[in-house]
Design a protein around this motif. Structure first.
Motif, PDB file in Angstrom:
ATOM      1  N   TRP A 186      14.205  11.275  -7.621  1.00 56.95           N
ATOM      2  CA  TRP A 186      13.366  10.118  -7.924  1.00 56.95           C
ATOM      3  C   TRP A 186      12.517  10.415  -9.152  1.00 56.95           C
ATOM      4  N   PHE A 187      12.476   9.439 -10.035  1.00 60.43           N
ATOM      5  CA  PHE A 187      11.670   9.539 -11.241  1.00 60.43           C
ATOM      6  C   PHE A 187      10.838   8.266 -11.359  1.00 60.43           C
ATOM      7  N   ARG A 188       9.788   8.321 -12.148  1.00 63.84           N
ATOM      8  CA  ARG A 188       8.983   7.120 -12.344  1.00 63.84           C
ATOM      9  C   ARG A 188       8.512   7.041 -13.789  1.00 63.84           C
ATOM     10  N   GLN A 189       8.236   5.810 -14.188  1.00 65.70           N
ATOM     11  CA  GLN A 189       7.827   5.588 -15.572  1.00 65.70           C
ATOM     12  C   GLN A 189       6.876   4.418 -15.660  1.00 65.70           C
ATOM     13  N   VAL A 190       5.812   4.640 -16.402  1.00 62.67           N
ATOM     14  CA  VAL A 190       4.849   3.601 -16.733  1.00 62.67           C
ATOM     15  C   VAL A 190       5.090   3.223 -18.186  1.00 62.67           C
ATOM     16  N   PRO A 191       5.051   1.937 -18.516  1.00 62.49           N
ATOM     17  CA  PRO A 191       5.291   1.536 -19.914  1.00 62.49           C
ATOM     18  C   PRO A 191       4.411   2.314 -20.881  1.00 62.49           C
ATOM     19  N   GLY A 192       5.049   2.856 -21.912  1.00 67.00           N
ATOM     20  CA  GLY A 192       4.316   3.619 -22.903  1.00 67.00           C
ATOM     21  C   GLY A 192       4.266   5.099 -22.622  1.00 67.00           C
ATOM     22  N   ASN A 193       4.695   5.485 -21.404  1.00 67.11           N
ATOM     23  CA  ASN A 193       4.693   6.903 -21.033  1.00 67.11           C
ATOM     24  C   ASN A 193       6.118   7.406 -20.850  1.00 67.11           C
ATOM     25  N   GLU A 194       6.261   8.714 -20.877  1.00 69.25           N
ATOM     26  CA  GLU A 194       7.566   9.302 -20.619  1.00 69.25           C
ATOM     27  C   GLU A 194       7.887   9.223 -19.120  1.00 69.25           C
ATOM     28  N   ARG A 195       9.169   9.212 -18.843  1.00 73.75           N
ATOM     29  CA  ARG A 195       9.608   9.234 -17.459  1.00 73.75           C
ATOM     30  C   ARG A 195       9.335  10.620 -16.864  1.00 73.75           C
ATOM     31  N   GLU A 196       8.828  10.657 -15.639  1.00 75.18           N
ATOM     32  CA  GLU A 196       8.503  11.933 -15.010  1.00 75.18           C
ATOM     33  C   GLU A 196       9.235  12.092 -13.684  1.00 75.18           C
ATOM     34  N   GLY A 197       9.587  13.319 -13.396  1.00 80.14           N
ATOM     35  CA  GLY A 197      10.220  13.614 -12.124  1.00 80.14           C
ATOM     36  C   GLY A 197       9.217  13.579 -10.995  1.00 80.14           C
ATOM     37  N   VAL A 198       9.576  12.953  -9.891  1.00 84.20           N
ATOM     38  CA  VAL A 198       8.696  12.816  -8.744  1.00 84.20           C
ATOM     39  C   VAL A 198       9.128  13.756  -7.613  1.00 84.20           C
ATOM     40  N   ALA A 199      10.369  13.624  -7.201  1.00 80.71           N
ATOM     41  CA  ALA A 199      10.896  14.437  -6.109  1.00 80.71           C
ATOM     42  C   ALA A 199      12.415  14.421  -6.178  1.00 80.71           C
ATOM     43  N   ALA A 200      13.027  15.518  -5.788  1.00 83.56           N
ATOM     44  CA  ALA A 200      14.477  15.593  -5.865  1.00 83.56           C
ATOM     45  C   ALA A 200      15.021  16.602  -4.878  1.00 83.56           C
ATOM     46  N   THR A 245      22.693   8.355   0.665  1.00 86.02           N
ATOM     47  CA  THR A 245      21.462   7.603   0.450  1.00 86.02           C
ATOM     48  C   THR A 245      20.277   8.552   0.406  1.00 86.02           C
ATOM     49  N   LEU A 246      19.471   8.371  -0.622  1.00 87.33           N
ATOM     50  CA  LEU A 246      18.268   9.169  -0.823  1.00 87.33           C
ATOM     51  C   LEU A 246      17.065   8.317  -0.480  1.00 87.33           C
ATOM     52  N   TYR A 247      16.085   8.920   0.168  1.00 89.88           N
ATOM     53  CA  TYR A 247      14.880   8.199   0.557  1.00 89.88           C
ATOM     54  C   TYR A 247      13.650   8.875  -0.063  1.00 89.88           C
ATOM     55  N   LEU A 248      12.615   8.072  -0.258  1.00 89.20           N
ATOM     56  CA  LEU A 248      11.322   8.608  -0.672  1.00 89.20           C
ATOM     57  C   LEU A 248      10.246   7.928   0.156  1.00 89.20           C
ATOM     58  N   GLN A 249       9.693   8.680   1.085  1.00 91.24           N
ATOM     59  CA  GLN A 249       8.581   8.184   1.886  1.00 91.24           C
ATOM     60  C   GLN A 249       7.295   8.486   1.140  1.00 91.24           C
ATOM     61  N   MET A 250       6.556   7.450   0.816  1.00 92.85           N
ATOM     62  CA  MET A 250       5.334   7.609   0.034  1.00 92.85           C
ATOM     63  C   MET A 250       4.140   7.186   0.882  1.00 92.85           C
ATOM     64  N   ASN A 251       3.283   8.129   1.182  1.00 95.74           N
ATOM     65  CA  ASN A 251       2.091   7.875   1.986  1.00 95.74           C
ATOM     66  C   ASN A 251       0.840   8.087   1.144  1.00 95.74           C
TER      67      ASN A 251
END
Length: 129
Positions: free
Chosen positions: A36-50, A77-83
């Protein structure tokens, strides 16, 4: 053709939870990493969890203790539980797949986006305070 489809994004208040899903299809390769990766407009994409091909897991420091990644191999299927979500978690979240040669792993490159070849379209997560 390998396809990656994310789901589960949405809008929540700070402190809330979301569960993202990533379904991969169109391949029979048995050795792969998913992340899982995430990106905010104007920022580089960052790794979250893998999860690597040997089952090892890596998390970004910013999400350790709050996010949990898991993989259902039978469903590909990959899951990401975010608490305990925070406003800083607001981003477009992407799932990615890397096919690997037998008995190999991504290792230290598990959270580096350039190591992944197949990407989904993303799912938006918005956390408000």
């Amino acid at each position: 053709q390998l396809q990656v489809v994310e789901s589960g994004g949405g809008s929540v208040l700070a402190g809330g939870s979301l569960r993202l899903s990533c379904a991969a299809s169109g391949y029979t390769h048995s050795t792969y990493a998913m992340g899982w990766f995430r990106q905010v407009p104007g920022n580089e994409r960052e790794g979250v969890a893998a999860i690597d091909s040997d089952g090892s897991v890596k998390y970004a420091d910013s999400v350790k203790g709050r996010f949990t990644v898991s993989l259902d191999n039978s469903k590909q299927t990959l899951y990401l539980q975010m608490n305990n979500l925070k406003p800083d978690d607001t981003a477009m979240y992407y799932c990615a797949v890397r096919l690997l040669a037998a008995r190999t792993t991504l290792g230290f490159g598990l959270l580096i986006d350039n190591n992944y070849a197949f990407w989904g379209q993303g799912t938006q997560v918005t956390v408000s305070s």
